[in-house]
Design a protein around this motif. Structure first.
Motif, PDB file in Angstrom:
ATOM      1  N   PRO A 264      64.242 -21.037  22.422  1.00 62.39           N
ATOM      2  CA  PRO A 264      63.043 -20.910  21.584  1.00 62.39           C
ATOM      3  C   PRO A 264      61.851 -21.587  22.243  1.00 62.39           C
ATOM      4  O   PRO A 264      62.004 -22.463  23.099  1.00 62.39           O
ATOM      5  N   TYR A 265      60.672 -21.185  21.844  1.00 64.13           N
ATOM      6  CA  TYR A 265      59.487 -21.951  22.210  1.00 64.13           C
ATOM      7  C   TYR A 265      58.792 -22.403  20.937  1.00 64.13           C
ATOM      8  O   TYR A 265      58.901 -21.767  19.882  1.00 64.13           O
ATOM      9  N   GLY A 266      58.130 -23.550  21.035  1.00 67.77           N
ATOM     10  CA  GLY A 266      57.424 -24.114  19.891  1.00 67.77           C
ATOM     11  C   GLY A 266      55.929 -24.070  20.107  1.00 67.77           C
ATOM     12  O   GLY A 266      55.438 -23.995  21.236  1.00 67.77           O
TER      13      GLY A 266
ATOM     14  N   GLY B 174      54.343 -27.393  16.278  1.00 63.16           N
ATOM     15  CA  GLY B 174      55.406 -27.761  15.343  1.00 63.16           C
ATOM     16  C   GLY B 174      56.152 -26.605  14.732  1.00 63.16           C
ATOM     17  O   GLY B 174      57.136 -26.798  14.026  1.00 63.16           O
ATOM     18  N   GLU B 175      55.718 -25.373  14.985  1.00 59.46           N
ATOM     19  CA  GLU B 175      56.409 -24.191  14.489  1.00 59.46           C
ATOM     20  C   GLU B 175      57.186 -23.539  15.635  1.00 59.46           C
ATOM     21  O   GLU B 175      56.979 -23.856  16.811  1.00 59.46           O
ATOM     22  N   LEU B 176      58.092 -22.617  15.279  1.00 56.77           N
ATOM     23  CA  LEU B 176      58.902 -21.912  16.277  1.00 56.77           C
ATOM     24  C   LEU B 176      58.646 -20.408  16.150  1.00 56.77           C
ATOM     25  O   LEU B 176      59.368 -19.704  15.452  1.00 56.77           O
ATOM     26  N   PRO B 177      57.622 -19.901  16.855  1.00 61.75           N
ATOM     27  CA  PRO B 177      57.245 -18.496  16.680  1.00 61.75           C
ATOM     28  C   PRO B 177      58.226 -17.492  17.279  1.00 61.75           C
ATOM     29  O   PRO B 177      58.243 -16.332  16.876  1.00 61.75           O
ATOM     30  N   GLY B 178      59.018 -17.900  18.292  1.00 60.47           N
ATOM     31  CA  GLY B 178      59.887 -16.925  18.928  1.00 60.47           C
ATOM     32  C   GLY B 178      60.649 -17.538  20.084  1.00 60.47           C
ATOM     33  O   GLY B 178      60.815 -18.750  20.180  1.00 60.47           O
ATOM     34  N   THR B 179      61.141 -16.682  20.982  1.00 53.96           N
ATOM     35  CA  THR B 179      61.901 -17.125  22.147  1.00 53.96           C
ATOM     36  C   THR B 179      61.161 -16.746  23.418  1.00 53.96           C
ATOM     37  O   THR B 179      60.285 -15.877  23.419  1.00 53.96           O
ATOM     38  N   LEU B 180      61.534 -17.424  24.515  1.00 49.79           N
ATOM     39  CA  LEU B 180      60.911 -17.124  25.807  1.00 49.79           C
ATOM     40  C   LEU B 180      61.167 -15.679  26.208  1.00 49.79           C
ATOM     41  O   LEU B 180      62.194 -15.108  25.849  1.00 49.79           O
TER      42      LEU B 180
END
Length: 301
Positions: free
Chosen positions: A274-276, A279-285
């Motif tokens: 995942p990428y942040g 402070g949120e986690l919008p998606g993955t690399l």
């Protein structure tokens, strides 16, 4: 803000609070500030959002009405509201009411009600940069590695809340970590690194008061790319402790690059991370982070 919309009225504020994310603390922080603003003759309207998407819509509506928008909360809320206003003539005010308040710390925004109210009433809007992260504007930083995994672990922890959930999530992430092989492209130049994390920082602070990028500036049109490379886990914990004062950048395991556009991806196509962002986690690399120079006007010292 749409074309032809009125200029922001410096005496009319719309405060946006998310009651589902520490709303009681946010409301408590807002009450004395709102009282001081009203006593000075300003108009203050409080809007309670259902979620971050609703908060962004409320922010855009308030800005289109020519009001100063107050993001009340931590970095997630401030990043959401500020991101919704990036690229417009709107003015953002910040009422720090979260655990980290890292973007407010970078800008030197006071937390004391009287000083904050004075800034909101009398301060001049300061142009600051934002980041376009895979098409979504964010304010502080974009990061991919053990820190994003720790963030994900904390979100999934049901028995603990707040900083305790994050610390336990971080411990689990580090103990289970397998070094990632990154491909980091900065302004067209490719760098291959193996290690713990890559952070594309507009603001120098992230992760609840950690000074990840001590030389980062929010108005220089650049992102500081901090890479924590391969190291024994015991040394990594030492590096984490040094983050609070920014001393980690002197270690050979830490590398800092700078550029306007950063793409972070994994060399191993079979691995997912995942990428942040704020402070949120919008998606993955993969994620592409591009600086948006002077994209937002903020009431800040």
């Amino acid at each position: 803000m749409t074309a032809g919309a009125p200029s922001p009225d410096r005496r009319a504020f719309t405060a946006i609070v998310n009651p589902a994310a520490g709303g009681s603390a946010s409301a408590a922080a807002l009450v004395p500030v709102a009282r001081l603003l009203r006593e000075a003759g300003a108009q203050v309207v409080v809007e309670y959002s259902r979620d971050l998407e609703h908060a962004a819509a409320l922010a855009r509506a308030a800005a289109d009405a020519g009001r100063v928008v107050l993001g009340v909360g931590g970095d997630g809320m401030v990043g959401c509201v500020g991101g919704a206003l990036a690229g417009t003539r709107a003015v953002l005010g910040i009422v720090p009411a979260g655990r980290g308040n890292d973007f407010a710390r970078q800008l030197g925004i006071p937390s004391q009600p009287d000083a904050l109210a004075r800034l909101l009433l009398e301060g001049e809007p300061r142009p600051v940069d934002a980041i376009d992260a895979n098409g979504t504007p964010v304010l502080g930083s974009v990061y991919a590695g053990v820190d994003a995994v720790a963030n994900d672990n904390a979100n999934k922890t049901r028995l603990l809340r707040g900083s305790a959930a994050y610390y336990i999530g971080a411990l689990r992430a580090v103990l289970a970590w397998r070094h990632a092989d990154y491909v980091i492209t900065v302004d067209g130049r490719e760098h291959r690194r193996t290690g713990y994390t890559v952070v594309a920082a507009n603001s120098g602070w992230y992760g609840f008061g950690r000074h990840i990028a001590p030389d980062a500036r929010v108005d220089d049109g650049l992102l500081d790319v901090v890479i924590i490379k391969r190291a024994p886990k015991l040394l990594f914990f030492t590096v984490m402790r040094e983050l609070e004062r920014g001393a980690h950048v002197r270690r050979p395991q830490v590398e800092v690059l700078r550029g306007r556009k950063v793409r972070i991806e994994l060399a191993d196509p079979g691995r997912t991370l995942p990428y942040g962002a704020d402070g949120e986690l919008p998606g993955t690399l993969p994620v592409t982070a591009a600086v948006m120079p002077a994209a937002l006007r903020v009431l800040a010292p």
